[in-house]
Design a protein around this motif. Structure first.
Motif, PDB file in Angstrom:
ATOM      1  N   UNK A   2       7.686   6.437  -9.692  1.00 26.81           N
ATOM      2  CA  UNK A   2       9.004   5.816  -9.641  1.00 26.81           C
ATOM      3  C   UNK A   2      10.018   6.852  -9.180  1.00 26.81           C
ATOM      4  N   UNK A   3      10.822   6.510  -8.212  1.00 24.20           N
ATOM      5  CA  UNK A   3      11.835   7.417  -7.686  1.00 24.20           C
ATOM      6  C   UNK A   3      11.402   8.135  -6.420  1.00 24.20           C
ATOM      7  N   UNK A   4      10.097   8.154  -6.139  1.00 18.83           N
ATOM      8  CA  UNK A   4       9.624   8.789  -4.905  1.00 18.83           C
ATOM      9  C   UNK A   4       9.903   7.920  -3.686  1.00 18.83           C
ATOM     10  N   UNK A   5      10.027   6.629  -3.926  1.00 18.46           N
ATOM     11  CA  UNK A   5      10.252   5.664  -2.845  1.00 18.46           C
ATOM     12  C   UNK A   5      11.576   4.947  -3.112  1.00 18.46           C
ATOM     13  N   UNK A   6      12.026   4.182  -2.126  1.00 18.51           N
ATOM     14  CA  UNK A   6      13.250   3.402  -2.302  1.00 18.51           C
ATOM     15  C   UNK A   6      13.063   2.376  -3.416  1.00 18.51           C
ATOM     16  N   UNK A  13       6.681  -3.012 -10.151  1.00 21.07           N
ATOM     17  CA  UNK A  13       5.330  -3.495 -10.431  1.00 21.07           C
ATOM     18  C   UNK A  13       4.344  -2.333 -10.549  1.00 21.07           C
ATOM     19  N   UNK A  14       4.463  -1.344  -9.678  1.00 24.10           N
ATOM     20  CA  UNK A  14       3.573  -0.180  -9.728  1.00 24.10           C
ATOM     21  C   UNK A  14       3.745   0.580 -11.031  1.00 24.10           C
ATOM     22  N   UNK A  15       4.981   0.746 -11.458  1.00 20.30           N
ATOM     23  CA  UNK A  15       5.227   1.470 -12.710  1.00 20.30           C
ATOM     24  C   UNK A  15       4.614   0.724 -13.896  1.00 20.30           C
ATOM     25  N   UNK A  16       4.763  -0.580 -13.936  1.00 22.31           N
ATOM     26  CA  UNK A  16       4.170  -1.371 -15.023  1.00 22.31           C
ATOM     27  C   UNK A  16       2.645  -1.276 -14.977  1.00 22.31           C
ATOM     28  N   UNK A  17       2.076  -1.356 -13.782  1.00 24.45           N
ATOM     29  CA  UNK A  17       0.622  -1.287 -13.632  1.00 24.45           C
ATOM     30  C   UNK A  17       0.097   0.076 -14.084  1.00 24.45           C
ATOM     31  N   UNK A  18       0.789   1.156 -13.678  1.00 27.15           N
ATOM     32  CA  UNK A  18       0.376   2.507 -14.076  1.00 27.15           C
ATOM     33  C   UNK A  18       0.478   2.703 -15.583  1.00 27.15           C
ATOM     34  N   UNK A  19       1.571   2.218 -16.170  1.00 25.66           N
ATOM     35  CA  UNK A  19       1.753   2.364 -17.621  1.00 25.66           C
ATOM     36  C   UNK A  19       0.688   1.589 -18.390  1.00 25.66           C
ATOM     37  N   UNK A  25      -3.239  -7.308  -5.193  1.00 21.67           N
ATOM     38  CA  UNK A  25      -3.654  -6.399  -4.119  1.00 21.67           C
ATOM     39  C   UNK A  25      -4.084  -5.040  -4.657  1.00 21.67           C
ATOM     40  N   UNK A  26      -3.272  -4.426  -5.521  1.00 23.66           N
ATOM     41  CA  UNK A  26      -3.605  -3.073  -5.986  1.00 23.66           C
ATOM     42  C   UNK A  26      -4.767  -3.061  -6.965  1.00 23.66           C
ATOM     43  N   UNK A  58       0.822  -1.218   0.000  1.00 25.44           N
ATOM     44  CA  UNK A  58       0.000   0.000   0.000  1.00 25.44           C
ATOM     45  C   UNK A  58       0.854   1.264   0.000  1.00 25.44           C
ATOM     46  N   UNK A  59       2.040   1.208   0.581  1.00 19.55           N
ATOM     47  CA  UNK A  59       2.938   2.369   0.569  1.00 19.55           C
ATOM     48  C   UNK A  59       3.420   2.674  -0.852  1.00 19.55           C
ATOM     49  N   UNK A  60       3.644   1.653  -1.663  1.00 20.33           N
ATOM     50  CA  UNK A  60       4.135   1.857  -3.030  1.00 20.33           C
ATOM     51  C   UNK A  60       3.008   2.121  -4.028  1.00 20.33           C
ATOM     52  N   UNK A  61       1.796   1.692  -3.692  1.00 14.13           N
ATOM     53  CA  UNK A  61       0.658   1.847  -4.593  1.00 14.13           C
ATOM     54  C   UNK A  61       0.380   3.328  -4.863  1.00 14.13           C
ATOM     55  N   UNK A  62       0.337   3.691  -6.140  1.00 16.46           N
ATOM     56  CA  UNK A  62       0.051   5.069  -6.529  1.00 16.46           C
ATOM     57  C   UNK A  62       1.241   5.998  -6.514  1.00 16.46           C
ATOM     58  N   UNK A  63       2.396   5.531  -6.079  1.00 15.05           N
ATOM     59  CA  UNK A  63       3.591   6.389  -6.013  1.00 15.05           C
ATOM     60  C   UNK A  63       4.275   6.463  -7.379  1.00 15.05           C
TER      61      UNK A  63
END
Length: 149
Positions: free
Chosen positions: A32-36, A43-49, A82-83, A25-30
């Motif tokens: 790329x580069x905002x988090x470690x 995975x989040x970047x692929x999902x967003x794209x 999950x996301x 949940x911390x990475x969801x919606x963030x």
């Protein structure tokens, strides 16, 4: 040919508390580069794209024997389940990974780094509906090293 983000992951050979639902949940919606750097960031970047551009995405998980490729793929699938708030969130990754053919049971070999190293490569395709929820998955398995079977 465009290459996106590259993440180098190292198998710590012990369980770390960095893969739970709170981290997902911390990475969801963030962005790329905002988090470690993390498998969940990839995975989040692929999902967003996928959602933004309505185009298929690929994540390649590669490494030596014992590097944690299967575990990384499992974390990625759990992230998507999950996301996407899929109704099939009942451990989609378990269902997909359980689809390995029985031949893998006799196709593994002991190596210096891994007592149960697979001789098979895996291509996993996860299908999403128009609202970006997981609706299914396919896993194709192919033999890599016939000489070790």
């Amino acid at each position: 040919l465009a290459v996106g983000i590259i993440l180098v992951a190292i198998n710590p050979y012990k369980q770390l508390p960095i893969y739970g639902d709170a981290i997902i949940h911390a990475y969801s919606g963030q962005n790329m580069g905002d988090m470690d750097p993390h498998i969940f960031a990839v995975a989040e970047e692929a999902y967003k794209q996928m959602a933004r551009n309505n185009k298929n995405q690929s994540i390649i998980v590669s490494g030596e024997s014992g590097a944690g490729k299967t575990v990384s793929a499992r974390y990625t699938m759990r992230y998507f389940a999950t996301v996407s708030k899929s109704s099939s969130n009942a451990r989609v990754e378990d269902k997909v990974l359980a689809s390995n053919p029985i031949t893998e049971a006799v196709g593994n070999a002991k190596t210096t780094r891994n007592d149960n190293s697979s001789r098979f490569g895996k291509y996993t395709e996860i299908s999403f509906d128009r609202s970006y929820q997981i609706i299914g998955a396919n896993m194709r398995t192919y033999l890599l090293e016939k000489s070790r079977v």
